[in-house]
Design an enzyme around this catalytic site. Structure first.
Site, PDB file in Angstrom:
ATOM      1  N   SER A  80      38.873  34.405  40.005  1.00  8.86           N
ATOM      2  CA  SER A  80      39.744  34.301  38.881  1.00  8.86           C
ATOM      3  C   SER A  80      39.254  33.063  38.027  1.00  8.86           C
ATOM      4  CB  SER A  80      41.161  33.496  39.448  1.00  8.86           C
ATOM      5  OG  SER A  80      41.567  34.177  40.411  1.00  8.86           O
ATOM      6  N   ALA A  83      32.207  27.577  29.512  1.00 12.03           N
ATOM      7  CA  ALA A  83      32.289  29.005  29.200  1.00 12.03           C
ATOM      8  C   ALA A  83      31.532  29.116  27.880  1.00 12.03           C
ATOM      9  CB  ALA A  83      33.820  29.077  29.017  1.00 12.03           C
ATOM     10  N   GLU A 105      40.210  47.343  30.167  1.00 11.83           N
ATOM     11  CA  GLU A 105      39.877  46.889  31.559  1.00 11.83           C
ATOM     12  C   GLU A 105      41.351  47.003  32.113  1.00 11.83           C
ATOM     13  OE1 GLU A 105      36.136  44.388  30.755  1.00 11.83           O
ATOM     14  OE2 GLU A 105      37.294  43.645  32.213  1.00 11.83           O
ATOM     15  N   ARG A 130      61.407  66.483  56.914  1.00 12.68           N
ATOM     16  CA  ARG A 130      61.740  65.711  58.104  1.00 12.68           C
ATOM     17  C   ARG A 130      63.236  65.763  58.411  1.00 12.68           C
ATOM     18  NH1 ARG A 130      59.337  64.166  62.847  1.00 12.68           N
ATOM     19  NH2 ARG A 130      60.521  62.319  63.549  1.00 12.68           N
ATOM     20  N   HIS A 155      58.612  57.661  55.557  1.00 10.36           N
ATOM     21  CA  HIS A 155      57.998  58.313  56.196  1.00 10.36           C
ATOM     22  C   HIS A 155      58.030  58.065  57.903  1.00 10.36           C
ATOM     23  CE1 HIS A 155      55.396  59.928  52.905  1.00 10.36           C
ATOM     24  NE2 HIS A 155      54.824  60.685  53.722  1.00 10.36           N
ATOM     25  N   THR A 177      44.290  38.948  39.134  1.00  9.67           N
ATOM     26  CA  THR A 177      45.199  39.026  40.178  1.00  9.67           C
ATOM     27  C   THR A 177      46.446  39.170  39.415  1.00  9.67           C
ATOM     28  OG1 THR A 177      45.646  36.665  40.137  1.00  9.67           O
ATOM     29  CG2 THR A 177      44.212  37.847  41.901  1.00  9.67           C
TER      30      THR A 177
HETATM   31  C1  FAD Z   1      37.614  45.932  45.880  1.00  9.52           C
HETATM   32  C2  FAD Z   1      37.301  44.988  45.050  1.00  9.52           C
HETATM   33  C3  FAD Z   1      36.292  45.319  43.957  1.00  9.52           C
HETATM   34  C4  FAD Z   1      35.946  44.347  42.941  1.00  9.52           C
HETATM   35  N1  FAD Z   1      35.347  44.663  42.161  1.00  9.52           N
HETATM   36  C5  FAD Z   1      34.680  43.966  41.028  1.00  9.52           C
HETATM   37  C6  FAD Z   1      33.673  44.158  40.296  1.00  9.52           C
HETATM   38  O1  FAD Z   1      33.115  45.217  40.231  1.00  9.52           O
HETATM   39  N2  FAD Z   1      33.082  42.911  39.543  1.00  9.52           N
HETATM   40  C7  FAD Z   1      33.532  42.009  39.566  1.00  9.52           C
HETATM   41  O2  FAD Z   1      33.030  40.781  39.158  1.00  9.52           O
HETATM   42  N3  FAD Z   1      34.496  41.485  40.539  1.00  9.52           N
HETATM   43  C8  FAD Z   1      35.018  42.514  41.371  1.00  9.52           C
HETATM   44  N4  FAD Z   1      36.250  42.218  42.242  1.00  9.52           N
HETATM   45  C9  FAD Z   1      36.613  40.621  42.353  1.00  9.52           C
HETATM   46  C10 FAD Z   1      37.949  40.468  41.821  1.00  9.52           C
HETATM   47  O3  FAD Z   1      38.013  40.631  40.461  1.00  9.52           O
HETATM   48  C11 FAD Z   1      38.595  39.228  42.460  1.00  9.52           C
HETATM   49  O4  FAD Z   1      38.493  39.185  43.618  1.00  9.52           O
HETATM   50  C12 FAD Z   1      39.937  38.792  41.550  1.00  9.52           C
HETATM   51  O5  FAD Z   1      39.504  38.443  40.263  1.00  9.52           O
HETATM   52  C13 FAD Z   1      40.362  37.650  42.334  1.00  9.52           C
HETATM   53  O6  FAD Z   1      39.355  36.498  42.473  1.00  9.52           O
HETATM   54  P1  FAD Z   1      39.071  35.729  43.735  1.00  9.52           P
HETATM   55  O7  FAD Z   1      38.919  36.867  44.770  1.00  9.52           O
HETATM   56  O8  FAD Z   1      37.989  34.704  43.513  1.00  9.52           O
HETATM   57  O9  FAD Z   1      40.360  35.022  44.130  1.00  9.52           O
HETATM   58  P2  FAD Z   1      40.749  33.554  43.821  1.00  9.52           P
HETATM   59  O10 FAD Z   1      40.656  33.194  42.361  1.00  9.52           O
HETATM   60  O11 FAD Z   1      40.292  32.638  44.769  1.00  9.52           O
HETATM   61  O12 FAD Z   1      42.317  33.426  44.116  1.00  9.52           O
HETATM   62  C14 FAD Z   1      43.142  33.178  45.140  1.00  9.52           C
HETATM   63  C15 FAD Z   1      44.469  33.253  44.862  1.00  9.52           C
HETATM   64  O13 FAD Z   1      44.754  32.197  44.152  1.00  9.52           O
HETATM   65  C16 FAD Z   1      45.405  32.610  43.024  1.00  9.52           C
HETATM   66  N5  FAD Z   1      45.111  31.857  41.812  1.00  9.52           N
HETATM   67  C17 FAD Z   1      43.934  31.765  41.269  1.00  9.52           C
HETATM   68  N6  FAD Z   1      44.092  31.064  40.268  1.00  9.52           N
HETATM   69  C18 FAD Z   1      45.139  30.953  39.737  1.00  9.52           C
HETATM   70  C19 FAD Z   1      45.974  30.528  38.789  1.00  9.52           C
HETATM   71  N7  FAD Z   1      45.466  29.655  37.759  1.00  9.52           N
HETATM   72  N8  FAD Z   1      47.378  30.231  38.806  1.00  9.52           N
HETATM   73  C20 FAD Z   1      48.183  30.813  40.028  1.00  9.52           C
HETATM   74  N9  FAD Z   1      47.432  31.406  41.022  1.00  9.52           N
HETATM   75  C21 FAD Z   1      46.259  31.546  40.907  1.00  9.52           C
HETATM   76  C22 FAD Z   1      45.302  34.112  42.978  1.00  9.52           C
HETATM   77  O14 FAD Z   1      46.056  34.692  42.153  1.00  9.52           O
HETATM   78  C23 FAD Z   1      45.109  34.593  44.131  1.00  9.52           C
HETATM   79  O15 FAD Z   1      46.152  34.805  44.864  1.00  9.52           O
HETATM   80  C24 FAD Z   1      36.635  43.191  43.051  1.00  9.52           C
HETATM   81  C25 FAD Z   1      37.383  42.656  44.159  1.00  9.52           C
HETATM   82  C26 FAD Z   1      37.775  43.582  45.157  1.00  9.52           C
HETATM   83  C27 FAD Z   1      38.476  43.332  46.070  1.00  9.52           C
END
Ligand code: FAD
Length: 380
Positions: free
Chosen positions: A135, A181, A245, A271, A341, A368
């Protein structure tokens, strides 16, 4: 089949195209879907066949080998794939990567890569997320250090869609880490560069046929001409592409929602329990009526978003709201549909089981739901 009669975003040409997409899916996708789900990846040659059928990157201008169509054609493909209940990495290439190249690529980059994306000769990925930053993309650690006429890329990425097969990866890297950034760039990395390695195909709970990988960059050298757009403007580019996107995910979510609804209607009318069909219980009818009302609103909203996007008016907040609302609705509907179901819903032989597993990540990737609320709230 999706009922498109009352859709307002599309014209007759889109409908003709939709018919071709359906035929392609019936012929080339559905017969293999279970095998791909098991294998955790699609056959490489389906990309070529999709390219031949005009299903990849329809918006790419004709000068670069594309069809030069509007985003509605992408949306038609996304809807039909989602309604079939299968997951492919096509939308990542067509709705995301191609647009980065069209918008920010040099003439040479466009002439070289875009025809290959359209034909399926090149599979692409975009690598933003890292083990330590998802994120919070400003926190990425991958660096692209200048060394003469080259960048030397060091770092690792994770959860990358199409990572197992991608021959071209847009890597988000810090070219000037001190600027945060503002020191971020997008660098094109070909998969045959020395020092690049793919990790394992990650074991997911759903969307198995769309492979997801770790990627490693160990001093990967690429010429500075591989920078996409201007150096250090990567973050601005990332932000600019977000509405499409997120809309792309919303489109798939709405179509998948409709499919889950259609499945549960069929199932509950068939069903029987307590001498009547499950559909006859007031609880079932009221649940379905409530969902039907929301789905109706969903289609109207999606067409509103698509129409605004065709005119270049969809804002980042509106795109985020669409992603938030449609993916949350998808989850609400698949979960209610699975519940109706009964035990059958937990069995993989029923389509709803896979739809439920595939739906879960829609609220996570592409930003997210919580991040969507952050973005929307900043516009209020
Ligand atoms: C199947 C799959 C395909 C994907 N494909 C790609 C891809 O092609 N390219 C790519 O780059 N990425 C990809 N991703 C990554 C995806 O975009 C990230 O998993 C997503 O953006 C969340 O980041 P994170 O997993 O680091 O979670 P984190 O950022 O660690 O978040 C953990 C939790 O904290 C919450 N959180 C974080 N920041 C805040 C905030 N400021 N306020 C409130 N809550 C917050 C989040 O909502 C979440 O609930 C993919 C992920 C999956 C699972």
């Amino acid at each position: 089949m999706l009922n498109t009669q009352s859709r307002t975003a599309y014209g007759q040409d889109h409908d003709v195209f939709r018919d071709q997409v359906r035929k392609f899916l019936d012929r080339e996708i559905i017969p293999h879907a279970d095998r791909w789900e098991e294998a955790g990846i699609v056959d490489r040659d389906v990309w070529f066949r999709a390219g031949q059928a005009g299903l990849l990157c329809p918006t790419v201008p004709e000068a670069y080998g594309g069809l030069g169509l509007d985003f509605g054609y992408n949306a038609v493909i996304d809807e039909e794939i989602a309604y079939q209940g299968t997951t492919l990495g096509f939308s990542l290439q067509s709705d995301i990567v191609a647009d980065y190249l069209v918008a920010y690529g040099s003439e040479e980059q466009k002439l070289h890569w875009l025809p290959r994306l359209v034909s399926g000769e090149t599979v692409t990925a975009i690598a933003m997320t890292e083990p330590g930053a998802g994120s919070d993309l400003q926190g990425i650690k991958t660096t692209a250090r200048r060394d003469g006429n080259h960048y030397v890329i060091k770092g690792s990425k994770t959860y990358i869609t199409n990572g197992q097969t991608a021959e071209l990866i847009i890597v988000v890297a810090k070219t000037d880490p001190a600027l945060g950034a503002k020191g971020t760039s997008l660098i094109l990395v070909e998969s045959d560069r020395e020092g690049f390695a793919r990790g394992r195909n990650l074991d997911k709970i759903g969307q198995n046929s769309a492979d997801t990988s770790e990627l490693f960059f160990d001093d990967v050298r690429v010429p500075i001409t591989n920078c996409l757009g201007e150096e250090n403007r990567g973050f601005i580019y990332l932000m600019s592409q977000l509405p499409q996107e997120r809309l792309s995910i919303a489109v798939g979510a709405q179509a998948a929602t409709q499919r889950a609804f259609d499945e549960v209607v069929k199932f509950t009318k068939d069903r029987r329990a307590f001498g009547k069909t499950v559909f006859d219980f007031q609880n079932t009818r009221f649940t379905l009526a409530d969902l039907a009302a929301k789905i109706q609103v969903g289609w109207a909203h999606l067409d509103w978003c698509l129409t605004r996007h065709f005119k270049g008016e969809l804002t980042a907040a509106e795109g985020s709201a669409a992603k938030l609302w449609h993916t949350e609705l998808q989850w609400e509907v698949v979960d209610a549909a699975l519940q109706l179901h009964g035990g059958a819903g937990y069995m993989n032989e029923y389509p709803i089981a896979r739809m439920w597993r595939d739906a879960r990540v829609q609220r996570i990737y592409g930003g997210t739901s919580e991040i969507m609320k952050e973005v929307i709230s900043r516009s209020i």
